[in-house]
Scaffold this active site. Structure first.
Site, PDB file in Angstrom:
ATOM      1  N   THR A  51      22.910  34.114  40.677  1.00 43.23           N
ATOM      2  CA  THR A  51      23.853  33.565  41.465  1.00 43.23           C
ATOM      3  C   THR A  51      23.940  32.306  41.364  1.00 43.23           C
ATOM      4  O   THR A  51      23.162  31.481  40.687  1.00 43.23           O
ATOM      5  CB  THR A  51      23.327  33.635  42.973  1.00 43.23           C
ATOM      6  N   SER A  83      18.697  29.964  50.667  1.00 44.40           N
ATOM      7  CA  SER A  83      18.041  30.783  51.562  1.00 44.40           C
ATOM      8  C   SER A  83      17.450  31.723  51.018  1.00 44.40           C
ATOM      9  O   SER A  83      16.862  31.336  49.691  1.00 44.40           O
ATOM     10  CB  SER A  83      19.399  31.722  51.961  1.00 44.40           C
ATOM     11  N   TYR A  95      17.327  34.701  50.302  1.00 42.37           N
ATOM     12  CA  TYR A  95      18.024  35.587  49.291  1.00 42.37           C
ATOM     13  C   TYR A  95      18.157  34.660  48.042  1.00 42.37           C
ATOM     14  O   TYR A  95      17.843  35.260  46.730  1.00 42.37           O
ATOM     15  CB  TYR A  95      19.171  35.914  49.782  1.00 42.37           C
ATOM     16  N   HIS A  96      18.789  33.453  47.981  1.00 43.03           N
ATOM     17  CA  HIS A  96      18.938  32.743  46.923  1.00 43.03           C
ATOM     18  C   HIS A  96      17.478  32.486  46.189  1.00 43.03           C
ATOM     19  O   HIS A  96      17.689  32.300  45.018  1.00 43.03           O
ATOM     20  CB  HIS A  96      19.798  31.613  47.350  1.00 43.03           C
ATOM     21  N   LYS A 124      16.717  34.832  43.482  1.00 44.17           N
ATOM     22  CA  LYS A 124      17.218  34.800  42.339  1.00 44.17           C
ATOM     23  C   LYS A 124      16.557  33.375  41.628  1.00 44.17           C
ATOM     24  O   LYS A 124      16.538  33.652  40.486  1.00 44.17           O
ATOM     25  CB  LYS A 124      18.541  34.472  42.631  1.00 44.17           C
TER      26      LYS A 124
HETATM   27  P1  NAD Z   1      25.611  45.626  47.351  1.00 41.70           P
HETATM   28  O1  NAD Z   1      24.515  45.151  48.571  1.00 41.70           O
HETATM   29  O2  NAD Z   1      26.833  45.852  47.640  1.00 41.70           O
HETATM   30  O3  NAD Z   1      25.068  46.293  45.993  1.00 41.70           O
HETATM   31  C1  NAD Z   1      23.749  46.355  45.959  1.00 41.70           C
HETATM   32  C2  NAD Z   1      23.410  47.972  45.379  1.00 41.70           C
HETATM   33  O4  NAD Z   1      21.861  47.964  45.117  1.00 41.70           O
HETATM   34  C3  NAD Z   1      23.420  48.488  46.656  1.00 41.70           C
HETATM   35  O5  NAD Z   1      23.957  49.814  46.529  1.00 41.70           O
HETATM   36  C4  NAD Z   1      22.121  49.186  47.347  1.00 41.70           C
HETATM   37  O6  NAD Z   1      21.756  50.334  47.685  1.00 41.70           O
HETATM   38  C5  NAD Z   1      21.094  48.910  46.084  1.00 41.70           C
HETATM   39  N1  NAD Z   1      19.650  48.648  46.082  1.00 41.70           N
HETATM   40  C6  NAD Z   1      19.479  47.529  46.675  1.00 41.70           C
HETATM   41  N2  NAD Z   1      17.846  47.720  46.621  1.00 41.70           N
HETATM   42  C7  NAD Z   1      17.472  48.740  45.678  1.00 41.70           C
HETATM   43  C8  NAD Z   1      16.286  49.439  45.289  1.00 41.70           C
HETATM   44  N3  NAD Z   1      15.188  48.735  45.636  1.00 41.70           N
HETATM   45  N4  NAD Z   1      16.326  50.298  44.542  1.00 41.70           N
HETATM   46  C9  NAD Z   1      17.644  50.943  44.194  1.00 41.70           C
HETATM   47  N5  NAD Z   1      18.838  50.462  44.542  1.00 41.70           N
HETATM   48  C10 NAD Z   1      18.776  49.428  45.343  1.00 41.70           C
HETATM   49  O7  NAD Z   1      25.753  44.086  46.619  1.00 41.70           O
HETATM   50  P2  NAD Z   1      26.667  43.532  45.705  1.00 41.70           P
HETATM   51  O8  NAD Z   1      27.693  42.552  46.299  1.00 41.70           O
HETATM   52  O9  NAD Z   1      27.338  44.544  44.648  1.00 41.70           O
HETATM   53  O10 NAD Z   1      25.864  42.509  44.800  1.00 41.70           O
HETATM   54  C11 NAD Z   1      25.322  43.191  43.388  1.00 41.70           C
HETATM   55  C12 NAD Z   1      24.298  41.957  42.537  1.00 41.70           C
HETATM   56  O11 NAD Z   1      25.335  41.032  42.312  1.00 41.70           O
HETATM   57  C13 NAD Z   1      23.226  41.203  43.772  1.00 41.70           C
HETATM   58  O12 NAD Z   1      21.917  41.296  42.851  1.00 41.70           O
HETATM   59  C14 NAD Z   1      23.828  40.168  43.953  1.00 41.70           C
HETATM   60  O13 NAD Z   1      22.926  39.156  44.326  1.00 41.70           O
HETATM   61  C15 NAD Z   1      24.796  39.671  42.710  1.00 41.70           C
HETATM   62  N6  NAD Z   1      25.875  38.828  43.144  1.00 41.70           N
HETATM   63  C16 NAD Z   1      26.653  39.376  44.048  1.00 41.70           C
HETATM   64  C17 NAD Z   1      27.835  38.406  44.791  1.00 41.70           C
HETATM   65  C18 NAD Z   1      28.924  38.751  45.745  1.00 41.70           C
HETATM   66  O14 NAD Z   1      29.394  38.065  46.152  1.00 41.70           O
HETATM   67  N7  NAD Z   1      29.030  40.161  46.045  1.00 41.70           N
HETATM   68  C19 NAD Z   1      27.983  37.360  44.060  1.00 41.70           C
HETATM   69  C20 NAD Z   1      26.984  36.691  43.103  1.00 41.70           C
HETATM   70  C21 NAD Z   1      26.071  37.739  42.886  1.00 41.70           C
HETATM   71  N1  USQ Z   2      31.060  30.530  55.409  1.00 42.72           N
HETATM   72  C1  USQ Z   2      32.252  29.970  56.505  1.00 42.72           C
HETATM   73  N2  USQ Z   2      32.573  31.095  57.296  1.00 42.72           N
HETATM   74  C2  USQ Z   2      32.365  32.414  57.194  1.00 42.72           C
HETATM   75  C3  USQ Z   2      31.461  32.619  56.277  1.00 42.72           C
HETATM   76  C4  USQ Z   2      30.900  31.891  55.486  1.00 42.72           C
HETATM   77  O1  USQ Z   2      32.514  28.995  56.271  1.00 42.72           O
HETATM   78  O2  USQ Z   2      32.954  33.053  57.954  1.00 42.72           O
HETATM   79  C5  USQ Z   2      30.794  29.471  54.586  1.00 42.72           C
HETATM   80  C6  USQ Z   2      29.213  29.505  54.431  1.00 42.72           C
HETATM   81  O3  USQ Z   2      28.837  28.747  55.725  1.00 42.72           O
HETATM   82  C7  USQ Z   2      28.777  28.977  53.092  1.00 42.72           C
HETATM   83  C8  USQ Z   2      30.091  29.495  52.468  1.00 42.72           C
HETATM   84  O4  USQ Z   2      31.175  29.781  53.351  1.00 42.72           O
HETATM   85  O5  USQ Z   2      29.023  27.614  53.260  1.00 42.72           O
HETATM   86  C9  USQ Z   2      29.873  30.979  51.517  1.00 42.72           C
HETATM   87  O6  USQ Z   2      29.271  31.854  52.243  1.00 42.72           O
HETATM   88  P1  USQ Z   2      29.418  33.266  51.700  1.00 42.72           P
HETATM   89  O7  USQ Z   2      28.611  34.185  52.710  1.00 42.72           O
HETATM   90  O8  USQ Z   2      30.631  33.634  51.092  1.00 42.72           O
HETATM   91  O9  USQ Z   2      28.541  33.368  50.400  1.00 42.72           O
HETATM   92  P2  USQ Z   2      26.735  33.346  50.257  1.00 42.72           P
HETATM   93  O10 USQ Z   2      25.954  33.191  51.453  1.00 42.72           O
HETATM   94  O11 USQ Z   2      26.524  32.016  49.249  1.00 42.72           O
HETATM   95  O12 USQ Z   2      26.649  34.466  49.176  1.00 42.72           O
HETATM   96  C10 USQ Z   2      27.573  35.266  48.566  1.00 42.72           C
HETATM   97  C11 USQ Z   2      26.837  36.567  48.177  1.00 42.72           C
HETATM   98  C12 USQ Z   2      25.625  36.293  47.326  1.00 42.72           C
HETATM   99  C13 USQ Z   2      25.853  35.738  46.124  1.00 42.72           C
HETATM  100  C14 USQ Z   2      26.705  34.287  46.566  1.00 42.72           C
HETATM  101  C15 USQ Z   2      27.282  33.573  45.336  1.00 42.72           C
HETATM  102  O13 USQ Z   2      26.566  37.273  49.287  1.00 42.72           O
HETATM  103  O14 USQ Z   2      25.349  37.738  47.147  1.00 42.72           O
HETATM  104  O15 USQ Z   2      24.890  35.301  45.364  1.00 42.72           O
HETATM  105  O16 USQ Z   2      27.885  34.352  47.404  1.00 42.72           O
HETATM  106  S1  USQ Z   2      27.006  31.844  45.441  1.00 42.72           S
HETATM  107  O17 USQ Z   2      27.274  31.449  46.894  1.00 42.72           O
HETATM  108  O18 USQ Z   2      27.897  31.122  44.337  1.00 42.72           O
HETATM  109  O19 USQ Z   2      25.676  31.416  45.309  1.00 42.72           O
END
Ligand code: NAD
Ligand code: USQ
Length: 403
Positions: free
Chosen positions: A147, A189, A191-192, A195
């Site tokens: 991320t 967070s 979560y972050h 990563k």
């Molecule tokens: P998502 O939650 O929709 O998909 C993740 C999938 O992984 C789900 O289907 C879940 O069931 C599966 N999973 C989780 N833990 C598991 C486990 N222990 N065993 C088997 N399956 C498991 O999330 P996404 O938005 O598709 O994100 C995918 C990846 O990309 C994540 O690692 C996330 O951190 C990264 N990412 C997402 C975004 C975003 O904006 N969605 C941005 C940056 C990075």
């Molecule tokens: N935000 C608002 N209003 C909302 C929701 C969010 O102002 O209703 C703000 C948040 O406070 C934050 C920003 O928007 O400042 C981004 O929030 P987000 O929920 O869109 O993104 P984030 O929590 O960072 O997480 C998402 C994905 C995560 C991925 C990440 C990429 O859920 O899996 O890793 O984006 S990044 O942000 O580049 O790290």
């Protein structure tokens, strides 16, 4: 050349369209997923705005639409190490794509149970993949979804490089030492933070086992459909909008569609990196085709196409739809205002032609939001997960302090 690819987390928002895209390109795809994301929806009382089909229906619809069969393995990558190892031994994949992590920052900050789950799940999942490939002595390329958030949001004008930072350190006698280090992490967070920790796992296995590893530092993904998911209604991708899993731009678009004020946190001065889901799947295809050499350090690529300030996005959606913008208390502990400049030269050099908000995709996502507006659960829209006790008057420590 066709490759055998395991897509861990292939039922998710990024994993599903990636699996279809790679299948359409002629690769042999095995989806591995424990369906935990669907279970968390049930736990939260939430649901995707789009009606997502069961995995069985999805895979049948893919074949009916002309796609090659895709295998599905229901397996917990974090908890069932030997199940994963057996599968990797049987398939001997050229590539493993690791999407299988708990990916919502607000969910990871909800309470101690969510924090423990997120760390255990994410770190074990990534490490299990590495340990199995190392033990089996396979030359499998691991592509991991990291991320942009690992870099933090210092916002002082420095362009964020792709993973590594050249530094010079002065020794005792004034001698200057050159080093190239992983960009210091500054996660926002739990979560972050996982990563950030993943990065060290990759650094070690690339060095010790000469594993080929690509870590994609992805920005916030928006949109929902790709060329492949548009082929059939049963292939539709998920669309998260709830306060934990919904990401900011998709939330604004669906909020506009259901007549909810756009929920800008604080001043909306947070600048973040974005990428459309269609570009995500293109980037994954490029990463799969371009593994690092054996023995090379981890290849880190910033997977994003543009940066935007949250309040500017809200204004853009408001201008397009007439929606009202509401500045709400920020439930997160994050900088109120930051600038962000990011290098994405790696993917551009590999041939990525970025799509941007101007490509009409904003309209498509808005139309999808309008089409499924009746499925929206309005009570799931607010972000109720807070980062600190101070923001959460209901927690034990604040109740004690008040007595
Ligand atoms: P998502 O939650 O929709 O998909 C993740 C999938 O992984 C789900 O289907 C879940 O069931 C599966 N999973 C989780 N833990 C598991 C486990 N222990 N065993 C088997 N399956 C498991 O999330 P996404 O938005 O598709 O994100 C995918 C990846 O990309 C994540 O690692 C996330 O951190 C990264 N990412 C997402 C975004 C975003 O904006 N969605 C941005 C940056 C990075
Ligand atoms: N935000 C608002 N209003 C909302 C929701 C969010 O102002 O209703 C703000 C948040 O406070 C934050 C920003 O928007 O400042 C981004 O929030 P987000 O929920 O869109 O993104 P984030 O929590 O960072 O997480 C998402 C994905 C995560 C991925 C990440 C990429 O859920 O899996 O890793 O984006 S990044 O942000 O580049 O790290």
């Amino acid at each position: 050349m066709s490759k055998k690819i395991l897509v861990l987390g292939g039922d998710g928002f990024c994993g599903w369209p990636t699996s279809l895209h790679l299948s359409a390109l002629g690769h042999e795809i095995h989806i591995v997923d424990n369906l935990s994301r669907r279970a968390i929806d049930q736990e939260l009382g939430a649901d995707s705005l789009t009606p997502i089909a069961s995995m069985e229906e999805r895979l049948s619809a893919w074949i009916a639409s002309g796609g090659d069969p895709i295998a599905f393995h229901n397996l917990d990558v974090a908890a069932d190490y030997f199940g994963l190892r057996d599968l990797i031994e049987e398939v001997k994949p050229d590539t493993v794509i690791q999407f299988a992590e708990q990916r919502a920052a607000p969910y990871s900050m909800k309470d101690e149970v969510c924090k423990v789950y997120t760390v255990n799940n994410n770190i074990s999942a990534s490490h299990n993949v590495l340990a199995a490939i190392a033990d089996l002595r396979l030359d499998t390329h691991v592509v991991h979804l990291g991320t942009m958030g690992v870099y933090g949001y210092d916002g002082d004008g420095l362009e964020i490089p792709e993973g590594y930072l050249p530094v010079q350190v002065k020794g005792d006698n004034g001698e200057v030492f050159d080093r190239e280090i992983l960009y210091p992490t500054n996660p926002g967070s739990v979560y972050h933070m996982t990563k950030s920790m993943d990065q060290l796992l990759f650094q070690f296995y690339a060095k010790n086992d000469q594993m080929r590893i690509t870590d994609l530092h992805q920005g916030i993904v928006w949109g929902t459909q790709t060329d492949e998911t548009r082929r059939d209604a049963a292939l539709i991708n998920r669309f998260d909008y709830d306060g934990d899993y919904g990401t900011v731009l998709n939330r604004f678009l669906m909020q506009a569609a259901v007549g909810h004020p756009l929920t800008v946190h604080g001043t909306g001065g947070q600048t973040r990196a974005f990428i459309h889901i269609q570009d995500t799947v293109q980037c994954l295809a490029l990463a799969v085709e371009n593994p690092p050499e054996r023995g090379e350090r981890v290849k880190i690529l910033n997977q994003m196409t543009e940066t935007h300030r949250v309040r500017d996005l809200a204004q853009m959606v408001a201008d397009a739809t007439g929606a009202e913008v509401a500045m709400v208390d920020n439930p997160r502990n994050e900088a109120a205002e930051n600038d962000l400049r990011v290098s994405n030269k790696g993917f551009i050099a590999l041939g990525l032609e970025p799509m941007t908000l101007e490509n009409g995709l904003l309209t498509e996502t808005l139309e999808i939001s309008q089409k499924y507006a009746d499925r929206c659960l309005m009570n799931m829209i607010p972000c109720v997960s807070t980062w600190t006790d101070a923001q959460n008057p209901g927690t034990v420590s604040n109740i004690i302090a008040a007595e």
